[in-house]
Motif scaffolding. Sequence first.
Motif, PDB file in Angstrom:
ATOM      1  N   PHE A  43       0.831  -1.204   0.000  1.00  0.00           N
ATOM      2  CA  PHE A  43       0.000   0.000   0.000  1.00  0.00           C
ATOM      3  C   PHE A  43       0.869   1.259   0.000  1.00  0.00           C
ATOM      4  O   PHE A  43       0.601   2.218  -0.736  1.00  0.00           O
ATOM      5  CB  PHE A  43      -0.925   0.012   1.218  1.00  0.00           C
ATOM      6  CG  PHE A  43      -2.205  -0.739   1.010  1.00  0.00           C
ATOM      7  CD1 PHE A  43      -3.058  -0.413  -0.029  1.00  0.00           C
ATOM      8  CD2 PHE A  43      -2.568  -1.772   1.854  1.00  0.00           C
ATOM      9  CE1 PHE A  43      -4.247  -1.105  -0.225  1.00  0.00           C
ATOM     10  CE2 PHE A  43      -3.742  -2.469   1.666  1.00  0.00           C
ATOM     11  CZ  PHE A  43      -4.595  -2.141   0.625  1.00  0.00           C
ATOM     12  N   ALA A  44       1.907   1.277   0.821  1.00  0.00           N
ATOM     13  CA  ALA A  44       2.779   2.447   0.906  1.00  0.00           C
ATOM     14  C   ALA A  44       3.455   2.726  -0.430  1.00  0.00           C
ATOM     15  O   ALA A  44       3.562   3.891  -0.858  1.00  0.00           O
ATOM     16  CB  ALA A  44       3.819   2.243   2.005  1.00  0.00           C
ATOM     17  N   LEU A  45       3.892   1.701  -1.124  1.00  0.00           N
ATOM     18  CA  LEU A  45       4.556   1.885  -2.412  1.00  0.00           C
ATOM     19  C   LEU A  45       3.570   2.373  -3.476  1.00  0.00           C
ATOM     20  O   LEU A  45       3.926   3.196  -4.332  1.00  0.00           O
ATOM     21  CB  LEU A  45       5.202   0.564  -2.849  1.00  0.00           C
ATOM     22  CG  LEU A  45       6.458   0.154  -2.063  1.00  0.00           C
ATOM     23  CD1 LEU A  45       6.831  -1.289  -2.360  1.00  0.00           C
ATOM     24  CD2 LEU A  45       7.621   1.095  -2.409  1.00  0.00           C
ATOM     25  N   VAL A  46       2.352   1.879  -3.439  1.00  0.00           N
ATOM     26  CA  VAL A  46       1.349   2.347  -4.397  1.00  0.00           C
ATOM     27  C   VAL A  46       1.058   3.828  -4.171  1.00  0.00           C
ATOM     28  O   VAL A  46       0.906   4.607  -5.129  1.00  0.00           O
ATOM     29  CB  VAL A  46       0.062   1.511  -4.286  1.00  0.00           C
ATOM     30  CG1 VAL A  46      -1.053   2.137  -5.106  1.00  0.00           C
ATOM     31  CG2 VAL A  46       0.306   0.099  -4.765  1.00  0.00           C
ATOM     32  N   ARG A  47       0.987   4.240  -2.920  1.00  0.00           N
ATOM     33  CA  ARG A  47       0.755   5.659  -2.631  1.00  0.00           C
ATOM     34  C   ARG A  47       1.928   6.503  -3.126  1.00  0.00           C
ATOM     35  O   ARG A  47       1.742   7.630  -3.605  1.00  0.00           O
ATOM     36  CB  ARG A  47       0.530   5.863  -1.129  1.00  0.00           C
ATOM     37  CG  ARG A  47      -0.756   5.205  -0.621  1.00  0.00           C
ATOM     38  CD  ARG A  47      -1.026   5.565   0.825  1.00  0.00           C
ATOM     39  NE  ARG A  47      -2.165   4.823   1.354  1.00  0.00           N
ATOM     40  CZ  ARG A  47      -2.082   3.854   2.254  1.00  0.00           C
ATOM     41  NH1 ARG A  47      -0.893   3.502   2.749  1.00  0.00           N
ATOM     42  NH2 ARG A  47      -3.158   3.230   2.675  1.00  0.00           N
ATOM     43  N   ASP A  48       3.148   5.979  -3.001  1.00  0.00           N
ATOM     44  CA  ASP A  48       4.309   6.680  -3.552  1.00  0.00           C
ATOM     45  C   ASP A  48       4.167   6.844  -5.056  1.00  0.00           C
ATOM     46  O   ASP A  48       4.484   7.900  -5.621  1.00  0.00           O
ATOM     47  CB  ASP A  48       5.594   5.917  -3.231  1.00  0.00           C
ATOM     48  CG  ASP A  48       6.056   6.115  -1.796  1.00  0.00           C
ATOM     49  OD1 ASP A  48       5.381   6.877  -1.068  1.00  0.00           O
ATOM     50  OD2 ASP A  48       7.067   5.511  -1.402  1.00  0.00           O
ATOM     51  N   ALA A  49       3.694   5.801  -5.728  1.00  0.00           N
ATOM     52  CA  ALA A  49       3.523   5.865  -7.179  1.00  0.00           C
ATOM     53  C   ALA A  49       2.495   6.924  -7.561  1.00  0.00           C
ATOM     54  O   ALA A  49       2.685   7.684  -8.519  1.00  0.00           O
ATOM     55  CB  ALA A  49       3.104   4.497  -7.718  1.00  0.00           C
ATOM     56  N   LEU A  50       1.397   7.012  -6.819  1.00  0.00           N
ATOM     57  CA  LEU A  50       0.375   8.015  -7.110  1.00  0.00           C
ATOM     58  C   LEU A  50       0.872   9.420  -6.823  1.00  0.00           C
ATOM     59  O   LEU A  50       0.442  10.383  -7.467  1.00  0.00           O
ATOM     60  CB  LEU A  50      -0.884   7.725  -6.289  1.00  0.00           C
ATOM     61  CG  LEU A  50      -1.676   6.476  -6.694  1.00  0.00           C
ATOM     62  CD1 LEU A  50      -2.808   6.221  -5.708  1.00  0.00           C
ATOM     63  CD2 LEU A  50      -2.235   6.631  -8.104  1.00  0.00           C
ATOM     64  N   ALA A  51       1.770   9.569  -5.840  1.00  0.00           N
ATOM     65  CA  ALA A  51       2.348  10.885  -5.564  1.00  0.00           C
ATOM     66  C   ALA A  51       3.271  11.333  -6.684  1.00  0.00           C
ATOM     67  O   ALA A  51       3.377  12.531  -6.975  1.00  0.00           O
ATOM     68  CB  ALA A  51       3.108  10.856  -4.239  1.00  0.00           C
ATOM     69  N   ALA A  52       3.936  10.367  -7.346  1.00  0.00           N
ATOM     70  CA  ALA A  52       4.887  10.720  -8.402  1.00  0.00           C
ATOM     71  C   ALA A  52       4.181  11.109  -9.688  1.00  0.00           C
ATOM     72  O   ALA A  52       4.597  12.053 -10.371  1.00  0.00           O
ATOM     73  CB  ALA A  52       5.834   9.544  -8.658  1.00  0.00           C
ATOM     74  N   ALA A  53       3.121  10.407 -10.052  1.00  0.00           N
ATOM     75  CA  ALA A  53       2.458  10.656 -11.331  1.00  0.00           C
ATOM     76  C   ALA A  53       1.050  10.079 -11.300  1.00  0.00           C
ATOM     77  O   ALA A  53       0.725   9.241 -10.452  1.00  0.00           O
ATOM     78  CB  ALA A  53       3.258  10.034 -12.485  1.00  0.00           C
TER      79      ALA A  53
END
Length: 737
Positions: free
Chosen positions: A646-656
């Motif tokens: 979940f944390a990594l997916v949120r990082d991905a959404l923050a990037a683009a």
Amino acid sequence: MGSDQPRPLLKQLPLAGLLVAGVARLAYGASYTVDDAYITLRYSRNLARGAGAVFNPGEYVKGYSNTLYMWLMTLPELLHHDPIGFSKLIGAAAYLGLLLVLLREGRALFASQAAAFGAPGLALLSMPLALWYMAGLETGLYTTCVVTAVVKRLREQERELAPYSAAWFAAAALLRPEGIIFFVAMAGHDVVVKVFARKRPSLRDVLWCVLPASVYGAELLVSKAYYGAYFPSTYYAKVAGSQHVLGNLAVVWRGLCAQWSSPNSYVRTCLGTVGGLWGIGLAAIGLVQRSRLRQHSAFALMLMAQVAFIARADGDWMPAWRFCVPLLPFVFLLIAGGIAGVVAALPRMRDAAANTAWLAGLAALALTAPFVLHASDRALVSAPPFLRQGEAFASLLPPGALLSSFDVGGYGYGGGSLDILDMAGLTSDIITRCNADWKPCYPLPALVMPDFVRRHPGKRKGDIIYKLLRSKHGYLVSANGRYLVKQELVLASAPPATAHSVVSHGDPAHPQVMALELAAHSGPSRRLSGVMYWRGTDTNRAAVRERKLVWMRAQVGHDAAASVVFWSYISAPEQWDTRSLFVDRFTLDAPAAAGTYDLAVELGDGSRQAVGSLEVVEGATATQAASSDVARARARAAQHDTEAAFALVRDALAAADSELARNLYDRLAVERAHSLVASSSAARTPEAKAPFLRQARQLLHQTYWETGRASTDLRRAIDEVGRLQREILLGLWQRGS
């Protein structure tokens, strides 16, 4: 020769002046937006994002009473434009349209040019019209539809024209459920006109009857299928008395008697804005003119229909007589007819002096209006303060958290990522059932357990709920006694595994950040959410309340404009000691330029602590970073490390804006929710099932708000959890009653 030619431009000057005056008059209400407008807008936003026409995802309760308007407000939401600006544009167009309809009707009824401008002139002087056409609700558009429908039907009666007025009546019935009463009243007027004229109903008359009735019936059936109820929850929550036909008639009769007997009643004070007894007298003169009896009797019938609705609804709590707005144009037409009749009865005044006398009488009538809307009344229901507070709460609570309040318009829309428990019952049919008898509902708030509670000091039920929840363990009380907040949202025993440890230096007794949750990278200027975990201390707590976040790059600081800490709303919790951590949630914007930035926190005593870093990426680099995060998240999910995924997916959404990240986020949330639902099925009591379903609900709703849309699978899971929660609550209510 030129002087003998007509001057068409000069003939249009009165019309142009009317429109200019109308635009200027709208400035009175342009800055005012009623809080309830945002209830409809939240439904529209959820519909545009794929969650359906719901206030809270998964809760199918019809908390709006303006179906067509809700659909219209979906358009700006789909285009990501300001819906309030669009609503005020519709209101302004409807207001100018009303003035033109009144002017055209005046020209058809009255020979005098001044008399023709009489009704629109009164409309320009009316404060309720100017306010409610621009307040953000459907009131203005609804009023214009009703007046246009009646005026067009009168022309159709006279000339046997095509029944286009049926479309206006149908639109009115879709804009407000009580709009059908104007159609029914006009149908009765049609029958009387046909009887006196000894005419048989034509095919046009049949078509005219069929369209509004069919549209209204279809809307009721769709509402029943979609929400499980024919009428909006506002009807069941606000309308007192019997719901049966005979009982309704009895309630209407008692309401009518009360409206006319009390000098402070809703209708009588409303009519005070158009001259009170003077206005009623002039309207009565208009009714006795035989040459205009057909038109004026229709206007009077529409007035009576709206008064009957007001009597059934027992008035309205909003300022400036919102429910009187649809009847005012008909009052203005009757008053204009009365004044024209007086002038026509005086032969010596049928010259230029007649127009002067008519306008003077009109001005004197307008000056008798006794009502002035006080600033305090406007502030009571004005949306901006609630909107700002809702936005602040959304920055302090995790997405999907449940906020309990009585005022839910601005709170609901401004606190977009929060679920709202409306304790007035407008968005919860379970709470609506409690209006008659609150005792069976005592356990409901405790079972739902809202994360944040806003107290309404003027509501008895609000005090009951507030005291009930305050007696439960795990709630912290606000400094001013207006809020409750769950303790675990403010205090924690340890940071989660996904938080990054922060190396602290300095005095151990000084407040310091021990861990940070924040995306590793982000696109430029993207809105970020994070959490800091402060070490407990008994000293210098005020320094934490005044903390500021700063982006540091090349030893140059840039204000991060982070949201305030929870201590702005609650007092320092006594439970916070050296063994607990203070949970400091915040939102802030990433820097606008690409590069690596350090995040530092500055305290009120001037000290500074570096807590983390952020890499701002853009273009192909942002897309690559998002793809890398998605791949790592999939690997973590395969290892059953769901929290890290979940944390990594949120990082991905923050990037683009990554569709791959959204799809993976949906899949992870749905799988986790299914697991929690299975756990709830094994529980034997509602009290044991509820925590699992609350956790599943919050996870799914957090996914919906963070991805910005509801996919088919996500919405199906949200609806299933919502259905299970409702079954538990409904069963508990039935058991209590």
